[in-house]
Design a protein around this motif. Structure first.
Motif, short mmCIF file in Angstrom:
data_model
loop_
_atom_site.label_atom_id
_atom_site.label_comp_id
_atom_site.label_asym_id
_atom_site.label_seq_id
_atom_site.Cartn_x
_atom_site.Cartn_y
_atom_site.Cartn_z
N GLN A 7 0.83 -1.20 0.00
CA GLN A 7 0.00 0.00 0.00
C GLN A 7 0.87 1.25 0.00
OE1 GLN A 7 -3.30 0.03 -0.27
NE2 GLN A 7 -3.61 -2.18 -0.05
N PRO B 198 0.43 8.14 10.09
CA PRO B 198 0.13 7.01 10.98
C PRO B 198 -0.75 5.95 10.32
CG PRO B 198 -1.18 8.91 11.61
CD PRO B 198 -0.20 9.39 10.57
N VAL B 199 -1.53 6.36 9.33
CA VAL B 199 -2.38 5.37 8.63
C VAL B 199 -1.49 4.34 7.93
CG1 VAL B 199 -4.22 5.05 6.94
CG2 VAL B 199 -4.19 7.11 8.37
N VAL C 165 1.40 3.44 8.99
CA VAL C 165 1.90 2.58 10.07
C VAL C 165 0.88 1.47 10.35
CG1 VAL C 165 2.49 2.51 12.53
CG2 VAL C 165 3.33 4.38 11.08
N GLY C 166 -0.40 1.84 10.30
CA GLY C 166 -1.46 0.85 10.52
C GLY C 166 -1.52 -0.20 9.42
N ALA C 167 -1.33 0.24 8.18
CA ALA C 167 -1.32 -0.73 7.07
C ALA C 167 -0.15 -1.70 7.26
CB ALA C 167 -1.22 0.00 5.74
N LEU D 68 1.11 -2.49 10.12
CA LEU D 68 0.76 -3.33 11.27
C LEU D 68 -0.11 -4.50 10.81
CD1 LEU D 68 0.88 -3.75 14.33
CD2 LEU D 68 -0.96 -2.08 14.59
N THR D 69 -1.03 -4.24 9.91
CA THR D 69 -1.84 -5.33 9.33
C THR D 69 -0.92 -6.37 8.70
OG1 THR D 69 -3.75 -3.92 8.90
CG2 THR D 69 -3.55 -5.90 7.56
N LYS E 161 2.10 -7.07 9.39
CA LYS E 161 2.81 -7.83 10.42
C LYS E 161 1.88 -8.82 11.12
CE LYS E 161 5.90 -7.34 14.33
NZ LYS E 161 7.22 -6.80 14.53
N LEU E 162 0.65 -8.35 11.46
CA LEU E 162 -0.27 -9.22 12.20
C LEU E 162 -0.75 -10.38 11.33
CD1 LEU E 162 -2.32 -6.51 14.14
CD2 LEU E 162 -0.77 -8.19 15.13
N LYS E 163 -0.90 -10.12 10.04
CA LYS E 163 -1.37 -11.18 9.15
C LYS E 163 -0.22 -12.01 8.58
CE LYS E 163 -5.83 -9.26 7.62
NZ LYS E 163 -6.80 -10.31 7.98
N LEU F 231 6.53 4.66 16.53
CA LEU F 231 5.74 3.42 16.54
C LEU F 231 6.32 2.40 15.57
CD1 LEU F 231 1.99 4.55 16.57
CD2 LEU F 231 3.18 3.32 18.37
N ILE G 137 9.68 1.01 17.06
CA ILE G 137 9.63 0.08 18.22
C ILE G 137 8.94 -1.22 17.85
CG2 ILE G 137 9.74 1.91 19.97
CD1 ILE G 137 6.73 1.41 20.51
N TRP G 138 8.02 -1.16 16.87
CA TRP G 138 7.32 -2.39 16.46
C TRP G 138 7.95 -3.03 15.22
CZ3 TRP G 138 1.70 -0.02 17.04
CH2 TRP G 138 1.40 0.08 18.41
#
Lengths: 355, 328
Positions: B65, B126-127, B129-131, B133-134, B136-138, B164, B167-168
């Motif tokens: 993305q 930050p959006v 960063v959220g994409a 995070l998805t 990473k989580l998936k 963020l 650190i992640w």
């Protein structure tokens, strides 16, 4: 659990929210939660604890032990950063829950809530969904003064694209939290601090957050529907979150004086259950709206306008709004008690109409 | 596949990058004409900055993305968003990428990995960063790339987001398109230390300064960053030094705050001219083929206008739909 236990199970508001989150996380791998100290003590595995805090209100206590650090994610104090990240995660297939510790902190992350979460679905032609749940705490009565005690429901209700719900007890807290997580739109869940058991005035806190029967199994309370916990014919009292309790207590006193009182527990602020409000007011012909938020441009004002526009001919008296005054939440106990809508103020208003 | 020994870029990628940049420039020039006719209601031209997203997106797949800014047509084209749907969006037509509800500052096509332009400076960071995070989580290998201008360097959310992501250890590439001016304010005035790249090490991530008017340099710098991100080695910040040839927005006369000499200097280092020379020097192409690519771009842009012109405006009911997935 036996049938009779199930029919009488009472848990706290905090436990009810915790159960809803735990069930959804267990049943949907896309659900995760992040916020400040929602586990607490992240990075200190050497202390041998699952979580130090579980959120400042303990709403997420124990969850990190069940779901791990990936899905129960402590954040730095960066509300714009992690709420924005929640929006991005939601847009790309997750169902994040993010914790905005106190609603007043929206001031540092409002952009992410109102410009991104609320707008992306429409702005992008419906091609992106933002199924984020924002939980936040509201309310005065905890000696937290002006920045940690607001309700601010109306601020968020103002924005198309956001849904807003405000539970009033453990039963509605669990059902609305479940519905919010499963909803495909951004939903803000306003949890009142007094309902979560916080108070500096012991007699105010006693019993608050209990008193409703909470099924152990998962259930939803539909977003957009009010409940009518007390039915009556002479006057309608409309409560939101904690003020529903105030309305119920006032109803008991008014009933002793011989009045037949109806109480509406609004529960959803956006969408709002206009139908239940209008139907009730057409029956009782009198209405008192009890809203802890600031009075200007408030939910109370909105309901007052609704009633005036759609049920004017049925009214025996002008709608009365009992709200916080147009001032800030004070620290000192007598001032703070004066600030809050109270049973006494509701009774006085009701009697002024009915006598 | 033939590859340049000097740059590691294969012929096919090099030709794609030229085609993308020339198409972008012609599209933007056409947008200006459409605006002058009153059909396109406002835009921020990306002419001059084409190399930045082109060099990066050469490494990306549909599942990756990107997120943009108010000036994002070049991002969209580089990520493969359909030109017809883009022009239709810009003319407010129902066939647009966003059904005519977004316009120039909000073009999005999530299936192509364009998670949206955004009209609020810094808001998209930050959006992204959220994409990530998805991702990473998936457990996917997808990366997210967020473009922002030098103006966004003044927004605090940039630093929350960098922290963020660090650190992640999230797969995010932060790309500052430093075109030297936040609207009319020069970065020399507004940015302490004169560099955003230098701020990255404080967040424990690499910060690299790249010639953003060289698509070859952009390609090589981002190759490393994207590979690191895919490997789970965390974010990188790229500061791409570039220049917008036109004003901040349509009617902005930039010579009120910058000089002809400065404009001439940057135009002498034009990304498309340099890529043309590169293609010829490397033996990847010749004048005739390059003219053919220009003509192809010209035709595609003309087709996009035809498509948009022939498309209907949205029904008035569309004003009220898609505010929510469901609201009752």
């Amino acid at each position: 659990m036996t049938q009779s236990q199930e029919n009488s199970r009472q848990i706290t508001y905090v436990q009810a929210v915790n159960e809803a989150i735990e069930y959804e996380m267990a049943n949907d791998p896309d659900v995760f939660i992040m916020g400040e100290d929602i586990a607490g003590g992240a990075g200190r595995a050497d202390l041998g604890k699952q979580d130090a805090w579980g959120g400042v209100f303990r709403l997420t206590k124990g969850l990190i032990g069940k779901f791990g650090e990936d899905r129960v994610r402590d954040t730095p104090i960066s509300e714009a950063g992690f709420i924005g990240a929640g929006v991005g995660a939601a847009a790309t297939g997750m169902r994040p829950i993010v914790d905005l510790m106190f609603v007043g902190f929206f001031g540092v992350c409002g952009d992410q809530i109102v410009n991104n979460a609320a707008k992306m679905h429409y702005m992008f032609g419906g091609k992106v969904k933002i199924p984020i749940t924002i939980i936040t705490s509201t309310g005065a009565g905890t000696a937290s003064a002006a920045q940690h005690s607001e309700t601010l429901y109306s601020v968020f209700t103002h924005f198309p694209g956001l849904k807003c719900v405000s539970p009033s007890d453990p039963y509605t807290a669990k059902g609305l939290m479940t519905a919010a997580i499963r909803d495909d739109d951004p939903v803000i869940v306003f949890n009142h601090k007094l309902l979560m058991g916080r108070t500096v005035k012991p007699e105010m806190g006693k019993g608050i957050g209990f008193g409703s029967i909470v099924p152990e199994n998962s259930y939803e309370i539909p977003i957009g529907k009010a409940l009518v916990p007390v039915e009556g014919n002479d006057i309608t009292l409309i409560g939101i979150s904690y003020t529903t309790l105030v309305c119920k207590e006032a109803a008991v006193e008014l009933q002793k004086k011989g009045y037949s009182v109806e109480v509406i527990d609004l529960l959803s602020l956006s969408p709002m259950d206009n139908e239940t409000i209008i139907k009730s007011v057409m029956k009782t012909r009198n209405v008192v709206i009890v809203d802890e938020d600031y009075p200007r441009c408030s939910i109370a004002s909105d309901i007052s306008a609704l009633v005036a526009e759609e049920a004017f001919d049925y009214l025996d008296s002008p709608p009365i709004r009992i709200t916080a005054p147009h001032t800030l939440v004070p620290y000192s106990l007598p001032l703070e008690m004066e600030y809050l809508p109270s049973k006494e103020k509701v009774i006085e208003a009701a009697i002024s109409i009915l006598e | 596949m033939a590859k340049s020994k000097e740059t590691g870029i294969d012929k096919q990628t090099a030709l794609w990058m030229y085609q993308t940049m020339t198409t972008t420039r012609m599209f933007e020039a056409e947008c200006r004409r459409q605006a002058d006719q009153g059909k396109l209601r406002g835009m921020h031209s990306s002419i001059g900055q084409e190399a930045v997203p082109t060099g990066i997106c050469a490494h990306l797949k549909d599942g990756d993305q990107i997120l943009g800014t108010h000036r994002s047509h070049h991002h969209c084209i580089a990520k493969g968003v359909n030109l017809n749907e883009m022009m239709a969006e810009l003319l407010g037509k129902s066939t647009g990428t966003n059904k005519g509800k977004g316009g120039t500052m909000h073009i999005a096509d999530i299936n192509k990995g364009m998670l949206g332009a955004n009209g609020v400076v810094g808001s998209n960071i930050p959006v992204a960063v959220g994409a990530a995070l998805t991702s990473k989580l998936k457990g996917s290998q997808n990366v997210s790339v967020v473009f922002f201008g030098d103006g966004a360097v003044g927004q605090g959310v940039l630093y929350e987001s960098m922290n963020l992501a660090s650190i992640w250890k999230l797969p995010v590439i932060f790309v500052c398109e430093n075109n030297r001016y936040a609207e009319a304010t020069p970065f020399e005035y507004s940015m302490a230390g004169q560099s955003v790249a230098k701020r990255a090490p404080g967040f424990d991530m690499p910060g690299i300064n790249v010639d953003g008017q060289s698509v070859v340099e952009m390609y090589n710098a981002s190759k490393v960053a994207i590979q690191k991100a895919r490997n789970g080695e965390g974010p990188t910040l790229i500061e791409a030094m570039t220049y917008r040839y036109q004003g901040h927005f349509g009617a902005d006369p930039p010579l009120t705050y910058r000089t002809e000499e400065e404009e001439a200097l940057y135009k002498s280092k034009d990304c498309i001219d340099r890529m043309k020379s590169y293609l010829i020097d490397m033996g990847f192409s010749d004048e005739e083929e390059i003219s053919g690519m220009d003509e192809k771009a010209n035709i595609a842009v003309a087709e996009s206008v035809k498509f948009a012109d022939e498309s209907p405006f949205p029904n008035l009911e569309e004003l009220h739909t898609e505010v929510y997935v469901k609201y009752e």
